[in-house]
Design a protein around this motif. Structure first.
Motif, PDB file in Angstrom:
ATOM      1  N   GLY A  19      42.023  28.277  22.689  1.00  0.00           N
ATOM      2  CA  GLY A  19      41.322  27.034  22.390  1.00  0.00           C
ATOM      3  C   GLY A  19      42.259  25.848  22.200  1.00  0.00           C
ATOM      4  O   GLY A  19      41.868  24.830  21.626  1.00  0.00           O
ATOM      5  N   GLU A  20      43.480  25.960  22.686  1.00  0.00           N
ATOM      6  CA  GLU A  20      44.473  24.891  22.515  1.00  0.00           C
ATOM      7  C   GLU A  20      44.587  23.971  23.731  1.00  0.00           C
ATOM      8  O   GLU A  20      45.096  22.855  23.599  1.00  0.00           O
ATOM      9  N   LEU A  21      44.121  24.411  24.877  1.00  0.00           N
ATOM     10  CA  LEU A  21      44.316  23.648  26.105  1.00  0.00           C
ATOM     11  C   LEU A  21      43.521  22.341  26.106  1.00  0.00           C
ATOM     12  O   LEU A  21      44.072  21.279  26.384  1.00  0.00           O
ATOM     13  N   VAL A  22      42.242  22.398  25.772  1.00  0.00           N
ATOM     14  CA  VAL A  22      41.413  21.193  25.798  1.00  0.00           C
ATOM     15  C   VAL A  22      41.924  20.151  24.797  1.00  0.00           C
ATOM     16  O   VAL A  22      42.087  18.983  25.173  1.00  0.00           O
ATOM     17  N   PRO A  23      42.230  20.524  23.536  1.00  0.00           N
ATOM     18  CA  PRO A  23      42.800  19.525  22.632  1.00  0.00           C
ATOM     19  C   PRO A  23      44.137  18.952  23.144  1.00  0.00           C
ATOM     20  O   PRO A  23      44.400  17.760  22.962  1.00  0.00           O
ATOM     21  N   MET A  24      44.934  19.784  23.776  1.00  0.00           N
ATOM     22  CA  MET A  24      46.201  19.330  24.340  1.00  0.00           C
ATOM     23  C   MET A  24      45.964  18.308  25.453  1.00  0.00           C
ATOM     24  O   MET A  24      46.633  17.273  25.516  1.00  0.00           O
ATOM     25  N   LEU A  25      44.975  18.574  26.294  1.00  0.00           N
ATOM     26  CA  LEU A  25      44.636  17.660  27.373  1.00  0.00           C
ATOM     27  C   LEU A  25      44.087  16.342  26.822  1.00  0.00           C
ATOM     28  O   LEU A  25      44.462  15.270  27.287  1.00  0.00           O
ATOM     29  N   ARG A  26      43.258  16.422  25.792  1.00  0.00           N
ATOM     30  CA  ARG A  26      42.709  15.217  25.174  1.00  0.00           C
ATOM     31  C   ARG A  26      43.810  14.385  24.534  1.00  0.00           C
ATOM     32  O   ARG A  26      43.810  13.160  24.651  1.00  0.00           O
ATOM     33  N   ALA A  27      44.729  15.058  23.853  1.00  0.00           N
ATOM     34  CA  ALA A  27      45.844  14.359  23.205  1.00  0.00           C
ATOM     35  C   ALA A  27      46.725  13.644  24.242  1.00  0.00           C
ATOM     36  O   ALA A  27      47.308  12.595  23.953  1.00  0.00           O
ATOM     37  N   ALA A  28      46.789  14.206  25.438  1.00  0.00           N
ATOM     38  CA  ALA A  28      47.587  13.607  26.517  1.00  0.00           C
ATOM     39  C   ALA A  28      46.852  12.448  27.192  1.00  0.00           C
ATOM     40  O   ALA A  28      47.442  11.730  27.974  1.00  0.00           O
ATOM     41  N   GLY A  29      45.570  12.317  26.902  1.00  0.00           N
ATOM     42  CA  GLY A  29      44.825  11.195  27.464  1.00  0.00           C
ATOM     43  C   GLY A  29      43.871  11.534  28.574  1.00  0.00           C
ATOM     44  O   GLY A  29      43.411  10.650  29.299  1.00  0.00           O
ATOM     45  N   VAL A  30      43.537  12.784  28.734  1.00  0.00           N
ATOM     46  CA  VAL A  30      42.584  13.182  29.780  1.00  0.00           C
ATOM     47  C   VAL A  30      41.188  12.999  29.258  1.00  0.00           C
ATOM     48  O   VAL A  30      40.860  13.309  28.156  1.00  0.00           O
ATOM     49  N   ALA A  75      54.122  25.417  37.960  1.00  0.00           N
ATOM     50  CA  ALA A  75      54.654  24.796  36.752  1.00  0.00           C
ATOM     51  C   ALA A  75      53.681  23.680  36.398  1.00  0.00           C
ATOM     52  O   ALA A  75      53.403  22.809  37.216  1.00  0.00           O
ATOM     53  N   VAL A  76      53.148  23.743  35.180  1.00  0.00           N
ATOM     54  CA  VAL A  76      52.130  22.788  34.760  1.00  0.00           C
ATOM     55  C   VAL A  76      52.723  21.861  33.703  1.00  0.00           C
ATOM     56  O   VAL A  76      53.269  22.328  32.693  1.00  0.00           O
ATOM     57  N   TYR A  77      52.608  20.570  33.970  1.00  0.00           N
ATOM     58  CA  TYR A  77      53.078  19.539  33.039  1.00  0.00           C
ATOM     59  C   TYR A  77      51.871  18.798  32.493  1.00  0.00           C
ATOM     60  O   TYR A  77      50.995  18.381  33.250  1.00  0.00           O
ATOM     61  N   VAL A  78      51.820  18.663  31.178  1.00  0.00           N
ATOM     62  CA  VAL A  78      50.745  17.927  30.518  1.00  0.00           C
ATOM     63  C   VAL A  78      51.391  16.855  29.656  1.00  0.00           C
ATOM     64  O   VAL A  78      52.216  17.167  28.794  1.00  0.00           O
ATOM     65  N   LEU A 101      56.491  20.087  29.902  1.00  0.00           N
ATOM     66  CA  LEU A 101      56.199  21.364  30.554  1.00  0.00           C
ATOM     67  C   LEU A 101      55.336  22.218  29.643  1.00  0.00           C
ATOM     68  O   LEU A 101      55.727  22.533  28.521  1.00  0.00           O
ATOM     69  N   LEU A 102      54.141  22.555  30.101  1.00  0.00           N
ATOM     70  CA  LEU A 102      53.294  23.513  29.397  1.00  0.00           C
ATOM     71  C   LEU A 102      53.755  24.913  29.759  1.00  0.00           C
ATOM     72  O   LEU A 102      53.916  25.761  28.896  1.00  0.00           O
ATOM     73  N   GLY A 103      53.987  25.150  31.032  1.00  0.00           N
ATOM     74  CA  GLY A 103      54.452  26.452  31.493  1.00  0.00           C
ATOM     75  C   GLY A 103      53.755  26.853  32.770  1.00  0.00           C
ATOM     76  O   GLY A 103      53.190  26.019  33.473  1.00  0.00           O
ATOM     77  N   GLY A 104      53.777  28.143  33.023  1.00  0.00           N
ATOM     78  CA  GLY A 104      53.150  28.687  34.213  1.00  0.00           C
ATOM     79  C   GLY A 104      51.734  29.127  33.942  1.00  0.00           C
ATOM     80  O   GLY A 104      51.133  28.783  32.912  1.00  0.00           O
ATOM     81  N   VAL A 105      51.210  29.930  34.843  1.00  0.00           N
ATOM     82  CA  VAL A 105      49.827  30.375  34.740  1.00  0.00           C
ATOM     83  C   VAL A 105      49.588  31.128  33.429  1.00  0.00           C
ATOM     84  O   VAL A 105      48.546  30.952  32.786  1.00  0.00           O
ATOM     85  N   VAL A 127      49.214  28.587  30.555  1.00  0.00           N
ATOM     86  CA  VAL A 127      47.975  27.821  30.691  1.00  0.00           C
ATOM     87  C   VAL A 127      46.788  28.672  30.248  1.00  0.00           C
ATOM     88  O   VAL A 127      45.953  28.225  29.453  1.00  0.00           O
ATOM     89  N   ILE A 128      46.709  29.903  30.731  1.00  0.00           N
ATOM     90  CA  ILE A 128      45.604  30.796  30.363  1.00  0.00           C
ATOM     91  C   ILE A 128      45.659  31.111  28.869  1.00  0.00           C
ATOM     92  O   ILE A 128      44.621  31.104  28.187  1.00  0.00           O
ATOM     93  N   GLU A 129      46.847  31.367  28.335  1.00  0.00           N
ATOM     94  CA  GLU A 129      46.997  31.647  26.909  1.00  0.00           C
ATOM     95  C   GLU A 129      46.504  30.467  26.063  1.00  0.00           C
ATOM     96  O   GLU A 129      45.748  30.651  25.102  1.00  0.00           O
ATOM     97  N   ALA A 130      46.918  29.262  26.430  1.00  0.00           N
ATOM     98  CA  ALA A 130      46.484  28.070  25.697  1.00  0.00           C
ATOM     99  C   ALA A 130      44.967  27.899  25.793  1.00  0.00           C
ATOM    100  O   ALA A 130      44.309  27.533  24.810  1.00  0.00           O
ATOM    101  N   HIS A 131      44.406  28.191  26.949  1.00  0.00           N
ATOM    102  CA  HIS A 131      42.958  28.072  27.136  1.00  0.00           C
ATOM    103  C   HIS A 131      42.217  29.096  26.283  1.00  0.00           C
ATOM    104  O   HIS A 131      41.246  28.746  25.594  1.00  0.00           O
TER     105      HIS A 131
END
Length: 137
Positions: A126-137, A105-108, A112-116, A119-123
Motif C-alpha cells: 500500500g506504499e506505491l499510490v501514496p508515493m506516486l501522489r507525493a511525487a505529484g501524480v 528500472a522505475v523512477y518516481v 530510483l524506486l527499483g525494478g519489478v 514496484v510490486i512490493e510497494a504496491h
C-alpha cells in the motif's frame, strides 16, 4: 640524434601515445557527461519513468500496473544489446553507490524506486499510490 618515446615510461615521462590518449579520454569524459545529463534530465523532467527492454514481459507488466493506477509513465525502451550500457548510464544518475541491476528500472519523482520486485512490493504494502501522489501524480 633525438629519440622519441612513444610509450609511457616508469619515470613519468610523457609520450606522444600518452598525450593522444589523454585527449581521447577528455573527449570521452565530455561525451559521458552529455549522455549522463540527457538521461538524468529525462528522469528529472518526468514524474514516473520506466526504462525497459523492448518486448520484456515484466516491463510491460510494470507499465500496465502504472496505467491501471492512473499514471502515464514515460517509457524508455532499449534493445537487449543496449541493456548493459543503459544500466551503466542509469547507475550514474544516483548520488549513492550503485543503481538499478536489472530492467525495468522505475523512477518516481526523480528517485530510483527499483525494478519489478520493488514496484510490486510497494504496491502490495500500500506504499506505491501514496508515493506516486507525493511525487505529484
Amino acid at each position: 640524434m633525438s629519440h622519441r618515446n612513444f610509450f609511457p615510461t616508469s619515470s613519468g615521462g610523457s609520450s606522444a601515445a600518452a598525450t593522444s590518449g589523454s585527449s581521447r579520454s577528455t573527449s570521452n569524459q565530455s561525451t559521458r557527461k552529455v549522455r549522463k545529463t540527457r538521461i538524468a534530465k529525462m528522469v528529472a523532467d518526468n514524474v514516473v519513468v520506466i526504462v525497459a527492454v523492448h518486448g520484456c514481459f515484466m516491463c510491460v507488466t510494470v507499465n500496465s500496473l502504472m496505467q491501471r493506477l492512473g499514471v502515464n509513465p514515460k517509457m524508455v525502451e532499449v534493445e537487449e544489446e543496449e541493456k548493459t550500457a543503459t544500466l551503466v548510464k542509469l547507475s550514474k544518475i544516483e548520488d549513492r553507490i550503485g543503481g538499478p541491476w536489472e530492467l525495468p528500472a522505475v523512477y518516481v519523482g526523480g528517485k530510483l524506486l527499483g525494478g519489478v520486485d520493488k514496484v510490486i512490493e510497494a504496491h502490495l504494502k500500500g506504499e506505491l499510490v501514496p508515493m506516486l501522489r507525493a511525487a505529484g501524480v
